[in-house]
Write an enzyme that holds these catalytic residues in place. Structure first.
Site, PDB file in Angstrom:
ATOM      1  N   ASP A  14     -17.066  18.562 103.086  1.00 52.35           N
ATOM      2  CA  ASP A  14     -16.930  18.829 101.647  1.00 52.35           C
ATOM      3  C   ASP A  14     -15.558  19.413 101.358  1.00 52.35           C
ATOM      4  OD1 ASP A  14     -17.665  18.885  99.014  1.00 52.35           O
ATOM      5  OD2 ASP A  14     -19.335  20.258  99.256  1.00 52.35           O
ATOM      6  N   CYS A 238     -15.798  17.700  94.839  1.00 51.39           N
ATOM      7  CA  CYS A 238     -16.198  16.298  94.920  1.00 51.39           C
ATOM      8  C   CYS A 238     -15.275  15.476  94.040  1.00 51.39           C
ATOM      9  CB  CYS A 238     -17.644  16.123  94.460  1.00 51.39           C
ATOM     10  SG  CYS A 238     -18.127  14.388  94.421  1.00 51.39           S
TER      11      CYS A 238
END
Ligand code: HMG
Ligand code: MG
Length: 284
Positions: A14, A238
């Site tokens: 991430d 993201c």
């Protein structure tokens, strides 16, 4: 004895998936190898998604091939479909994760699919994984707020958590993808989700966009959550969630939990070393 809270390290996935700079595989391997000495049980370091969608994760197979696997550490990878599952298996991921959204807007932006269609794609993944006892984690994004649809109904999060847990995900990680959750909205969401999935099978995955991630962790601890995702150096976000900034920093969560009297089992010197490496990778 102090109670153990686990930090699930997601920085190499991430954290790095959103970096502008093309980070060489060797740097990613060095970061994971450092993290392997810190005391984590699970490190997410790969993502077998379309390289057209997330070019930063294109070297995931090489990362898994290059790391020195430490005993007792599970190296995890994201898999959006069967193609990703096959690639993760070939690369010897120790566990995989499917990921869906509680909101339709983010589902479309991140997976080019409705929530229902994305979950249908996970069915064969869960079936195949069950046959070989491969653990599958389930992520739910936008658990309090969606960058496209606004506030998320806690009932929608609970329904999706129930479905993923019923399909065989061993843990449901609840993503505040754009870091807009508050202790109140997180508690409301957890209260609905806890009715269908035991708190001991939940994880908090909080991005720190508004600087409230630690407060949201506090609210989650009260609700019985005992696993939190974090990224060393606070890297990440993201690419398909406008406004998403980094995951809450591992070193900040660990220090916070220790202050509260919990044990994380982490060697803070090594965590800080990894955090410095991660920050240097961002700067190039
Ligand atoms: P699509 O364009 O609808 O589907 O993408 P497609 O089947 O037409 O595939 C497009 C191209 O990708 C094709 O190649 C496929 O072969 C290829 P082309 O024919 O154009 O040359 N492809 C793949 N390549 C490698 N590995 C694969 C794969 N699958 C297809 N597994 C798709 C649908 C799901 C593939 C796409 O939307 C995708 O990859 N999305 C992933 C987005 C992503 O990774 N986002 C970040 C992770 S989620 C996140 O960060 C949130 C989380 O942290 C929790 C939170 O914070 O909320 C987990
Ligand atoms: Mg995330």
């Amino acid at each position: 004895m102090k109670e153990r809270i686990e930090i699930f390290e997601v920085g190499p996935r991430d954290g790095l998936q959103n970096e502008k700079r093309e980070i060489p595989v060797a740097e990613k391997v060095a970061l994971v190898d450092c993290l392997s000495r810190a005391g984590f049980s699970r490190i997410e370091c790969a993502s077998f998604v379309s390289p057209k969608w997330v070019p930063q994760m294109a070297g995931s197979a090489q990362v898994l091939a290059g790391i020195a696997r430490a005993p007792g550490v599970r190296y995890a990878a994201l898999t959006p479909n069967m193609r990703g599952y096959d690639d993760a298996l070939a690369a010897r991921a120790d566990e995989i994760a499917v990921f869906a959204s509680a909101s339709e807007g983010f589902s479309k932006a991140n997976l080019n699919a409705t929530v229902a269609d994305s979950v249908d794609r996970f069915v064969p993944i869960l079936e195949a994984a069950r046959h070989i006892d491969l653990p599958v984690r389930g992520y739910i994004s936008c658990v309090t707020d969606c960058p496209f649809d606004g506030p998320t109904d806690p009932g929608a999060v609970a329904a999706l958590a129930d479905r993923l847990f019923g399909m065989g995900c061993y843990e449901i990680s609840l993503g505040d993808t754009i870091g807009q959750g508050t202790p109140d909205s997180i508690a409301r969401m957890l209260s609905a989700v806890r009715d269908v999935v035991p708190a001991t099978r939940l994880a908090g995955h909080y991005h720190d966009t508004a600087g409230r991630a630690l407060d949201n962790i506090d609210a989650s601890l009260v609700m019985g959550v005992r696993v939190f995702d974090a990224a060393v150096g606070g890297l990440g976000g993201c690419p398909y969630a406008p406004g998403a900034s980094g995951n809450v920093a591992t070193e900040a969560v660990a220090a916070h939990l220790e202050r509260l009297g919990y044990d994380t089992g982490l060697d803070m010197d090594v965590v800080n070393e990894a955090a410095a490496m991660a920050r240097a990778m961002r700067e190039g």
